[in-house]
Design a protein around this motif. Structure first.
Motif, PDB file in Angstrom:
ATOM      1  N   PHE A   1      35.306  39.650  54.365  1.00 34.39           N
ATOM      2  CA  PHE A   1      36.349  40.624  54.659  1.00 34.39           C
ATOM      3  C   PHE A   1      35.870  41.650  55.683  1.00 34.39           C
ATOM      4  N   HIS A   2      36.849  42.350  56.250  1.00 39.51           N
ATOM      5  CA  HIS A   2      36.546  43.411  57.212  1.00 39.51           C
ATOM      6  C   HIS A   2      37.655  44.448  57.155  1.00 39.51           C
ATOM      7  N   GLU A   3      37.446  45.563  57.810  1.00 42.71           N
ATOM      8  CA  GLU A   3      38.423  46.653  57.890  1.00 42.71           C
ATOM      9  C   GLU A   3      38.892  47.112  56.504  1.00 42.71           C
ATOM     10  N   PRO A   4      37.986  47.616  55.668  1.00 45.99           N
ATOM     11  CA  PRO A   4      38.399  48.110  54.350  1.00 45.99           C
ATOM     12  C   PRO A   4      39.304  49.333  54.459  1.00 45.99           C
TER      13      PRO A   4
ATOM     14  N   MET B   1      50.970  50.856  58.562  1.00 46.47           N
ATOM     15  CA  MET B   1      50.584  50.569  57.184  1.00 46.47           C
ATOM     16  C   MET B   1      50.126  49.124  57.076  1.00 46.47           C
ATOM     17  N   ARG B   2      49.023  48.942  56.500  1.00 43.44           N
ATOM     18  CA  ARG B   2      48.572  47.580  56.296  1.00 43.44           C
ATOM     19  C   ARG B   2      49.439  46.910  55.248  1.00 43.44           C
ATOM     20  N   ARG B   3      49.408  45.598  55.231  1.00 45.95           N
ATOM     21  CA  ARG B   3      50.206  44.840  54.288  1.00 45.95           C
ATOM     22  C   ARG B   3      49.264  44.019  53.448  1.00 45.95           C
ATOM     23  N   ALA B   4      49.471  43.989  52.160  1.00 47.40           N
ATOM     24  CA  ALA B   4      48.539  43.271  51.292  1.00 47.40           C
ATOM     25  C   ALA B   4      49.273  42.256  50.439  1.00 47.40           C
ATOM     26  N   VAL B   5      48.494  41.488  49.701  1.00 45.28           N
ATOM     27  CA  VAL B   5      49.040  40.431  48.858  1.00 45.28           C
ATOM     28  C   VAL B   5      48.887  40.827  47.412  1.00 45.28           C
ATOM     29  N   VAL B   6      49.871  40.542  46.603  1.00 40.57           N
ATOM     30  CA  VAL B   6      49.713  40.741  45.172  1.00 40.57           C
ATOM     31  C   VAL B   6      50.101  39.456  44.463  1.00 40.57           C
ATOM     32  N   LEU B   7      49.250  38.997  43.573  1.00 40.92           N
ATOM     33  CA  LEU B   7      49.546  37.825  42.749  1.00 40.92           C
ATOM     34  C   LEU B   7      49.702  38.317  41.326  1.00 40.92           C
ATOM     35  N   LEU B   8      50.896  38.415  40.874  1.00 38.99           N
ATOM     36  CA  LEU B   8      51.142  39.000  39.574  1.00 38.99           C
ATOM     37  C   LEU B   8      50.842  37.992  38.481  1.00 38.99           C
ATOM     38  N   ALA B   9      50.315  38.510  37.409  1.00 38.67           N
ATOM     39  CA  ALA B   9      49.906  37.711  36.269  1.00 38.67           C
ATOM     40  C   ALA B   9      48.743  36.829  36.627  1.00 38.67           C
ATOM     41  N   VAL B  10      48.205  37.015  37.795  1.00 41.08           N
ATOM     42  CA  VAL B  10      46.995  36.337  38.203  1.00 41.08           C
ATOM     43  C   VAL B  10      46.126  37.350  38.805  1.00 41.08           C
TER      44      VAL B  10
ATOM     45  N   ILE C   1      49.090  35.274  55.931  1.00 42.99           N
ATOM     46  CA  ILE C   1      48.850  34.267  56.967  1.00 42.99           C
ATOM     47  C   ILE C   1      48.391  32.992  56.276  1.00 42.99           C
ATOM     48  N   ILE C   2      49.229  31.978  56.299  1.00 41.96           N
ATOM     49  CA  ILE C   2      48.894  30.717  55.636  1.00 41.96           C
ATOM     50  C   ILE C   2      48.366  29.710  56.647  1.00 41.96           C
TER      51      ILE C   2
ATOM     52  N   ARG D   1      47.664  60.320  36.109  1.00 42.06           N
ATOM     53  CA  ARG D   1      47.230  59.033  36.648  1.00 42.06           C
ATOM     54  C   ARG D   1      47.241  59.014  38.165  1.00 42.06           C
ATOM     55  N   GLN D   2      46.116  58.613  38.754  1.00 40.71           N
ATOM     56  CA  GLN D   2      45.994  58.401  40.189  1.00 40.71           C
ATOM     57  C   GLN D   2      45.603  56.933  40.384  1.00 40.71           C
ATOM     58  N   GLN D   3      46.477  56.142  40.972  1.00 43.43           N
ATOM     59  CA  GLN D   3      46.227  54.707  41.129  1.00 43.43           C
ATOM     60  C   GLN D   3      45.486  54.456  42.433  1.00 43.43           C
ATOM     61  N   VAL D   4      44.305  53.861  42.328  1.00 47.61           N
ATOM     62  CA  VAL D   4      43.429  53.650  43.483  1.00 47.61           C
ATOM     63  C   VAL D   4      43.430  52.170  43.853  1.00 47.61           C
ATOM     64  N   GLU D   5      43.496  51.895  45.146  1.00 46.31           N
ATOM     65  CA  GLU D   5      43.478  50.511  45.613  1.00 46.31           C
ATOM     66  C   GLU D   5      42.513  50.366  46.783  1.00 46.31           C
ATOM     67  N   ILE D   6      41.680  49.339  46.717  1.00 48.26           N
ATOM     68  CA  ILE D   6      40.791  48.981  47.819  1.00 48.26           C
ATOM     69  C   ILE D   6      41.292  47.668  48.396  1.00 48.26           C
ATOM     70  N   SER D   7      41.522  47.636  49.696  1.00 52.32           N
ATOM     71  CA  SER D   7      41.971  46.402  50.336  1.00 52.32           C
ATOM     72  C   SER D   7      41.144  46.159  51.588  1.00 52.32           C
ATOM     73  N   ALA D   8      41.208  44.946  52.105  1.00 54.52           N
ATOM     74  CA  ALA D   8      40.514  44.588  53.336  1.00 54.52           C
ATOM     75  C   ALA D   8      41.175  43.352  53.917  1.00 54.52           C
ATOM     76  N   SER D   9      40.894  43.101  55.177  1.00 57.81           N
ATOM     77  CA  SER D   9      41.473  41.951  55.857  1.00 57.81           C
ATOM     78  C   SER D   9      40.538  40.752  55.756  1.00 57.81           C
ATOM     79  N   GLY D  10      41.136  39.585  55.516  1.00 59.10           N
ATOM     80  CA  GLY D  10      40.380  38.347  55.440  1.00 59.10           C
ATOM     81  C   GLY D  10      41.061  37.267  56.255  1.00 59.10           C
ATOM     82  N   ALA D  11      40.688  36.038  56.011  1.00 55.70           N
ATOM     83  CA  ALA D  11      41.230  34.917  56.774  1.00 55.70           C
ATOM     84  C   ALA D  11      42.734  34.774  56.609  1.00 55.70           C
ATOM     85  N   HIS D  12      43.266  35.228  55.482  1.00 58.86           N
ATOM     86  CA  HIS D  12      44.701  35.091  55.208  1.00 58.86           C
ATOM     87  C   HIS D  12      45.427  36.432  55.274  1.00 58.86           C
ATOM     88  N   GLY D  13      44.873  37.369  56.033  1.00 62.37           N
ATOM     89  CA  GLY D  13      45.510  38.671  56.156  1.00 62.37           C
ATOM     90  C   GLY D  13      44.924  39.677  55.182  1.00 62.37           C
TER      91      GLY D  13
END
Length: 564
Positions: A215-218, A1-10, A348-349, A254-266
């Protein structure tokens, strides 16, 4: 499973630079605080129904109507961009409308609920994560005073990069003309075809997208109404393009859809939006601020609350509770400290700290599974809600493979209505204890589905001796000579013998075809033992399968015929 970032309220992830906090008052950026109305007790807030909510996401961007405030704001943004030598963000009518709606409900402390912000964006057709927002209070017809407050803040946000669109809105909130002004800069890392917000029962829609060159690997994930998360297969094109189909099939609601990809910070979330199957999207939303807050008496208290919320939802889904691991929590806290120090919320910081896998290994923790969620929020409830509303993060929280978790919370700046929280959740797997006899029978049953075999007591004894030795930390090379001697005593019965030796974190991952390889055994011996593994860590399951093909049976000679 890929891991993503979430910035809440932002927003869930926009680029790698420091993130500006959504709905924050302008004093967070180093200027004196603007005057705020007297604070009142928090009460449920409703975003009223919109008569012109869009039917599809991502219609082509249109310019906003001309207004004194809008025109002055755009001029200030263009001026700041020119001085920085960058392309100015595009004025987006959808974002202008979203800002106006939020200005009508923003709290007197200048805080916009994450849920309401997300809802307003989606009903105006925006699928990207929440924008970077500044909230201030002034007389809404005093354009010069408003621009004076915004002008020193705009360059700071633009300089962080990844600001594709801009919007501003105002709403009078008092009889003297004082009101809230909401300014937003929106990041974007993906473009798509227009997507229906609702589909008929059993209907479907094409998702045709292109991710930014950064980005890459959507990947595309969907959380269905039953809480299960599915990863969709993608038809990859050139230059970051891909297609897939959002299909209701037997799903509804409701079906919640998310698009993610890898970048310089994961991995980063580029879009997160609901599609409604056999139903219309809700016209209004009411949020109790208390549900997104959660008092943070201490970081330890916040970590315990997040663990409790996590295990509550896992229990409701029929999953076992995650066990707290102090070693993993220490890894998580150190990453949250780095996020707080750098103001970069990402997996990745820096090369020095590396990825979650790197950090877990550096801590001497051996495990076959590492999942990670990172977030910035302003309350325990808000952090948990936002993560559960993201299909990728939800999949980590609800992983059936994960057994242990460490959560690290580090507090940042104080803002009206809350305290900045940097959150890291790291999930690992420690294989549970297994019953060797039951495990051996499970392996035999899987082999039986491919080829009928008999269990040889002699082969099983040798296999178990090997498994016990491997689980005790001995190498295969050191154990094999003794095993060969034992096998020699039964070798006369067989024309061919072979072995498969492996270690797994979960017996469910064993593939009987891989175990058999090219062998067609008649007899097998199975040994199971648990012990440390250099990669899988504690309680790895060592599996030894010895296989033997019997000698062909010689035909019986016919009885000699005698003359009478």
């Amino acid at each position: 499973m890929r891991r993503a970032v979430v910035l809440l309220a932002v927003a869930a992830c926009s680029g790698g630079g420091p993130q500006q906090i959504g709905a924050q008052p302008s004093w967070r950026h180093g200027t004196p605080p603007p005057p705020l109305p007297p604070a009142r007790p928090a009460a449920p807030v409703t975003l009223p129904a919109s008569a012109d909510a869009v039917a599809r996401y991502n219609e082509p961007v249109q310019p906003p109507p001309h207004t004194p405030l809008g025109d002055a704001t755009l001029a200030a943004v263009r001026d700041a961009a020119q001085k920085l030598g960058i392309q100015p963000p595009v004025a987006d009518a959808r974002l202008f409308k979203t800002c106006t709606e939020l200005a009508g409900i923003v709290s007197e402390a200048g805080v916009v609920s994450y849920s309401l912000e997300e809802f307003a964006m989606q009903r105006n057709g925006i699928i990207e994560p929440s924008p970077r927002v500044i909230v201030t209070w002034a007389r809404v017809d005093d354009v010069d005073a408003i621009i004076d407050q915004l002008r020193p803040l705009i360059p700071e946000i633009l300089a962080d990069g990844d600001t594709a669109r801009v919007g501003i809105g105002a709403a009078k909130r008092a009889a003297d003309g004082t009101g809230a002004i909401v300014f937003a800069l929106q990041a974007s890392g993906v473009s798509t075809n227009p997507i229906p917000r609702s589909l008929s029962s059993g209907g479907s829609a094409l998702l045709d997208a292109v991710i930014d060159a950064r980005f890459h690997e959507p990947e595309v994930f969907v959380t269905h109404e039953d809480g299960a998360t599915e990863q969709l297969a993608l038809d990859r094109g050139k230059s970051g393009g891909f297609k897939t189909r959002l299909a209701c099939s037997k799903h509804s609601g409701r079906q919640q859809v998310e698009i993610s990809a890898s970048g310089a910070h994961g991995a980063e979330v580029l879009a997160n939006f609901p599609v409604w199957c056999g139903a219309e999207p809700p016209a209004t939303l009411t949020v109790d601020p208390a549900s997104e807050a959660g008092n943070v008496a201490s970081v330890g208290d916040a970590e315990k609350q997040l663990l409790a919320l996590m295990n509550r939802d896992r229990q409701a889904a029929g999953l076992p509770a995650l066990v707290w691991d102090d070693r993993v929590a220490d890894v998580a806290r150190k990453h949250s400290e780095e996020m707080q120090r750098t103001k970069i919320v990402a997996h990745i910081i820096s090369p020095a700290s590396g990825s979650a896998d790197d950090r877990v290994k550096a801590a001497g923790i051996k495990t076959g599974l590492v999942l990670e969620n990172v977030a910035r929020a302003y309350g325990v409830g808000q952090a948990h809600q936002g993560l559960m509303n993201s299909p990728g993060h939800r999949a980590n929280l609800m992983s059936a493979a994960a057994t242990h978790v460490g959560i690290g919370v580090v507090l940042g700046d104080e803002v009206p209505g809350g305290r900045e929280m940097f959150v890291t959740q790291v999930f690992i797997r420690v294989p549970p204890k297994v019953d060797p006899a039951q495990a051996a029978e499970l392996v035999r049953a899987r082999i039986e589905k491919i080829r009928r075999v008999s269990v040889s007591a002699k082969l099983a004894s040798v296999a178990q001796h090997l498994a016990d030795g491997l689980a005790a930390g001995n190498s295969r090379d050191s154990l094999w000579p003794q095993a060969e001697k034992q096998l020699d005593s039964v070798g006369g019965s067989y024309q061919r013998m072979g072995s498969t030796i492996t270690a797994v974190a979960d017996l469910d991952t064993l593939d009987a075809k891989e175990i058999l390889g090219g062998y067609k055994p008649d007899d097998v011996g199975i040994g199971i033992a648990q012990g440390p593994h250099p990669v899988l860590g504690e309680n790895a399951v060592w599996v030894v399968v010895l296989m033997a093909e019997r000698l062909p049976q010689q035909p019986t000679a016919p009885a000699e015929q005698r003359s009478p």
